[in-house]
Design a protein around this motif. Structure first.
Motif, PDB file in Angstrom:
ATOM      1  N   ARG A  51       0.860  -1.189   0.000  1.00 31.08           N
ATOM      2  CA  ARG A  51       0.000   0.000   0.000  1.00 31.08           C
ATOM      3  C   ARG A  51       0.895   1.237   0.000  1.00 31.08           C
ATOM      4  NH1 ARG A  51      -4.842   1.588   4.153  1.00 31.08           N
ATOM      5  NH2 ARG A  51      -4.798   3.845   3.845  1.00 31.08           N
ATOM      6  N   ARG A  52       0.606   2.165  -0.912  1.00 32.19           N
ATOM      7  CA  ARG A  52       1.376   3.405  -0.992  1.00 32.19           C
ATOM      8  C   ARG A  52       0.426   4.595  -0.999  1.00 32.19           C
ATOM      9  NH1 ARG A  52       6.273   1.974  -3.735  1.00 32.19           N
ATOM     10  NH2 ARG A  52       7.066   0.168  -2.589  1.00 32.19           N
ATOM     11  N   TYR A  53       0.704   5.561  -0.130  1.00 33.81           N
ATOM     12  CA  TYR A  53      -0.042   6.815  -0.185  1.00 33.81           C
ATOM     13  C   TYR A  53       0.397   7.573  -1.433  1.00 33.81           C
ATOM     14  CZ  TYR A  53      -1.779  11.459   1.028  1.00 33.81           C
ATOM     15  OH  TYR A  53      -2.418  12.677   1.005  1.00 33.81           O
ATOM     16  N   PHE A  54      -0.567   7.995  -2.237  1.00 35.72           N
ATOM     17  CA  PHE A  54      -0.250   8.640  -3.503  1.00 35.72           C
ATOM     18  C   PHE A  54      -1.373   9.604  -3.863  1.00 35.72           C
ATOM     19  CE2 PHE A  54      -0.343   8.758  -8.200  1.00 35.72           C
ATOM     20  CZ  PHE A  54       0.952   9.181  -8.450  1.00 35.72           C
ATOM     21  N   ARG A  61       0.561  12.211 -13.556  1.00 33.43           N
ATOM     22  CA  ARG A  61       1.582  11.842 -14.544  1.00 33.43           C
ATOM     23  C   ARG A  61       2.571  10.817 -13.997  1.00 33.43           C
ATOM     24  NH1 ARG A  61       3.271  17.657 -17.341  1.00 33.43           N
ATOM     25  NH2 ARG A  61       1.217  18.116 -18.264  1.00 33.43           N
ATOM     26  N   ASP A  62       2.690  10.745 -12.687  1.00 31.98           N
ATOM     27  CA  ASP A  62       3.652   9.827 -12.081  1.00 31.98           C
ATOM     28  C   ASP A  62       3.050   8.478 -11.720  1.00 31.98           C
ATOM     29  OD1 ASP A  62       5.676  11.736 -12.209  1.00 31.98           O
ATOM     30  OD2 ASP A  62       5.134  12.599 -10.275  1.00 31.98           O
ATOM     31  N   LEU A  63       1.783   8.260 -12.048  1.00 28.22           N
ATOM     32  CA  LEU A  63       1.123   7.012 -11.652  1.00 28.22           C
ATOM     33  C   LEU A  63       1.802   5.801 -12.287  1.00 28.22           C
ATOM     34  CD1 LEU A  63      -1.129   5.502 -10.190  1.00 28.22           C
ATOM     35  CD2 LEU A  63      -2.598   5.908 -12.191  1.00 28.22           C
ATOM     36  N   ARG A  64       2.116   5.872 -13.569  1.00 26.64           N
ATOM     37  CA  ARG A  64       2.742   4.728 -14.230  1.00 26.64           C
ATOM     38  C   ARG A  64       4.058   4.361 -13.546  1.00 26.64           C
ATOM     39  NH1 ARG A  64       3.787   4.175 -20.667  1.00 26.64           N
ATOM     40  NH2 ARG A  64       1.526   4.443 -20.581  1.00 26.64           N
ATOM     41  N   ARG A  65       4.868   5.359 -13.237  1.00 25.10           N
ATOM     42  CA  ARG A  65       6.144   5.099 -12.579  1.00 25.10           C
ATOM     43  C   ARG A  65       5.937   4.397 -11.240  1.00 25.10           C
ATOM     44  NH1 ARG A  65       8.115   7.248  -8.519  1.00 25.10           N
ATOM     45  NH2 ARG A  65       6.680   9.026  -8.618  1.00 25.10           N
ATOM     46  N   ILE A  70       5.945  -0.664  -7.822  1.00 25.47           N
ATOM     47  CA  ILE A  70       5.217  -1.654  -7.024  1.00 25.47           C
ATOM     48  C   ILE A  70       5.285  -3.029  -7.688  1.00 25.47           C
ATOM     49  CG2 ILE A  70       2.922  -2.333  -6.193  1.00 25.47           C
ATOM     50  CD1 ILE A  70       2.320   0.647  -5.805  1.00 25.47           C
ATOM     51  N   TYR A  71       5.129  -3.059  -9.008  1.00 24.70           N
ATOM     52  CA  TYR A  71       5.219  -4.334  -9.731  1.00 24.70           C
ATOM     53  C   TYR A  71       6.588  -4.967  -9.521  1.00 24.70           C
ATOM     54  CZ  TYR A  71       5.092  -7.720 -13.555  1.00 24.70           C
ATOM     55  OH  TYR A  71       5.138  -8.881 -14.286  1.00 24.70           O
ATOM     56  N   SER A  72       7.632  -4.155  -9.573  1.00 31.24           N
ATOM     57  CA  SER A  72       8.984  -4.663  -9.361  1.00 31.24           C
ATOM     58  C   SER A  72       9.149  -5.208  -7.950  1.00 31.24           C
ATOM     59  CB  SER A  72      10.007  -3.555  -9.621  1.00 31.24           C
ATOM     60  OG  SER A  72      11.318  -3.994  -9.362  1.00 31.24           O
ATOM     61  N   ALA A 105      -1.866   3.611 -17.351  1.00 32.92           N
ATOM     62  CA  ALA A 105      -0.772   3.487 -16.382  1.00 32.92           C
ATOM     63  C   ALA A 105      -0.564   2.037 -15.978  1.00 32.92           C
ATOM     64  CB  ALA A 105      -1.065   4.353 -15.156  1.00 32.92           C
ATOM     65  N   ALA A 106      -1.659   1.294 -15.780  1.00 37.22           N
ATOM     66  CA  ALA A 106      -1.548  -0.114 -15.400  1.00 37.22           C
ATOM     67  C   ALA A 106      -0.931  -0.934 -16.535  1.00 37.22           C
ATOM     68  CB  ALA A 106      -2.915  -0.671 -15.022  1.00 37.22           C
ATOM     69  N   ARG A 107      -1.329  -0.647 -17.773  1.00 39.07           N
ATOM     70  CA  ARG A 107      -0.711  -1.341 -18.907  1.00 39.07           C
ATOM     71  C   ARG A 107       0.796  -1.091 -18.940  1.00 39.07           C
ATOM     72  NH1 ARG A 107      -5.289   0.069 -22.856  1.00 39.07           N
ATOM     73  NH2 ARG A 107      -6.315  -1.913 -23.275  1.00 39.07           N
ATOM     74  N   GLY A 108       1.180   0.150 -18.674  1.00 41.17           N
ATOM     75  CA  GLY A 108       2.583   0.510 -18.728  1.00 41.17           C
ATOM     76  C   GLY A 108       3.402  -0.059 -17.593  1.00 41.17           C
ATOM     77  N   ALA A 109       2.736  -0.478 -16.528  1.00 41.04           N
ATOM     78  CA  ALA A 109       3.464  -1.019 -15.371  1.00 41.04           C
ATOM     79  C   ALA A 109       4.144  -2.337 -15.704  1.00 41.04           C
ATOM     80  CB  ALA A 109       2.507  -1.207 -14.191  1.00 41.04           C
TER      81      ALA A 109
END
Length: 362
Positions: A51-54, A61-65, A70-72, A105-109
């Motif tokens: 869980r990350r506060y965001f 714009r930083d959501l994908r990053r 998190i995926y990593s 963003a999820a696709r790019g993750a």
């Protein structure tokens, strides 16, 4: 789902156990949550969650990053499934734009990984480039959670109290018995209450506070939030205070007391700790009343609604238990979703469970 099934068929042909790794996402306006489940032989064996506060409204714009990070951290997956509630935050012009941005963003993750969403009818939809009605894809995190709970607890009231909102979802006969799907419908039917245990401004909970034998009106300023209330009362620890503080200062009990004092236009040097504690207790009581009023509304639709047990979940599960006891309702433990006991019920873990089970038992 051919990519996943092809991999599974290859493993089976070599006599190996079927192993599926799935990640469920729950992307809100203020928090991003993800759960990775490992299915072996069709069962959820183990899992992990992040869980990350965001602040999506400030950092769209930083959501994908962030999702890539998190995926990593979680580890690779064979497939992912997405739920969301952040599509309406004011970084976007409208809901459809928000949904499209979150999907992108999820696709790019994790490019190349099959991505699914849960729609408002509770169906898993693969995003494979074909046309899809974006407005049917959000908000759906509560649907995933309720669908999984319904398979484990046939009759209950799901009370999910989060940082910002409270979901009240009745489950009757192993089916979701909610009247609303879109947020505006859920607000009207009492199934969504805009109150939570971290980010809710005190001004959204009460307009007056008993103080020194008077009823003192409070300032209409963003001086304190519900996290300050529950850190003061000891129901939350400073490390649970994951959102930003109104004053940008420390998340300690002393900091919480200082912020609460400002609510009545005073500073903590001129109010005693006992007075500030009493103020926090009153604010908490008013929030309990907000939630129990919604529970009364939802349960009043059912002949024996007063007999439904409550399944309290979320960071504010302690408050859900208090509300259930106030109404004299039984409390049932939320289900554990893995054999190892490593993951309990949450929207992202529920979404991962639904996808993992669908792939394991096509």
């Amino acid at each position: 789902m051919s990519t996943v099934y092809d991999a599974l068929s290859q493993r089976k042909s070599h006599g190996e156990s079927t192993v599926i790794r799935v990640i469920g996402w729950d992307i809100g306006g203020a928090n991003v949550k993800a759960a990775r489940l490992l299915f072996t032989g069709g069962r959820a064996e183990s899992g992990a969650a992040i869980r990350r506060y965001f602040e999506l409204w400030n950092n769209a714009r930083d959501l994908r990053r962030l999702l890539q990070e998190i995926y990593s951290d979680l580890g690779r997956a064979d497939a992912m499934v997405l739920t969301m509630t952040g599509e309406l935050c004011d970084a976007f012009n409208d809901r459809a734009e928000g949904i499209a941005h979150i999907i992108d963003a999820a696709r790019g993750a994790a490019q190349g990984i099959p991505l699914y969403v849960i729609n408002l009818d509770g169906l898993l939809i693969r995003l494979d480039g074909g046309e899809v009605d974006l407005l049917t894809l959000a908000p759906t995190n509560w649907i995933a959670e309720a669908l999984v709970l319904a398979t484990r607890q046939p009759d209950c009231l799901l009370v999910d109290i989060g940082s910002t909102t409270t979901d009240l979802i009745p489950i009757v006969g192993r089916k979701i018995a909610a009247r609303g799907k879109r947020d505006i419908e859920r607000l009207v039917h009492g199934e969504l209450i805009y109150t939570g245990v971290l980010r809710t401004p005190v001004t959204a909970i009460t307009s007056r506070i008993p103080l020194r034998g008077t009823i003192c009106p409070i300032s209409a300023e963003h001086f304190a939030v519900s996290a300050d209330v529950y850190v003061t009362l000891g129901r939350l620890q400073p490390e649970d205070y994951t959102c930003a503080t109104p004053d940008g200062h420390e998340k300690t009990r002393q900091g919480a007391l200082r912020r609460l004092a400002r609510v009545v236009c005073e500073d903590s040097k001129h109010l005693t700790v006992g007075e500030l504690h009493a103020m926090a207790a009153y604010i908490a009581e008013r929030q309990i009343q907000q939630i129990t009023e919604g529970m009364f509304q939802v349960l009043s639709r059912f002949e024996n609604g007063h007999c439904l047990p409550v399944a309290p979940v979320g960071v504010g599960a302690f408050l859900g238990e208090t509300c259930a006891k106030r109404l004299g309702l039984a409390i049932c433990d939320p289900p554990v979703l893995t054999d190892s006991g490593s993951l309990s019920l949450s929207p992202c873990a529920a979404a991962a469970t639904l996808l993992g089970e669908a792939i394991s038992h096509p």
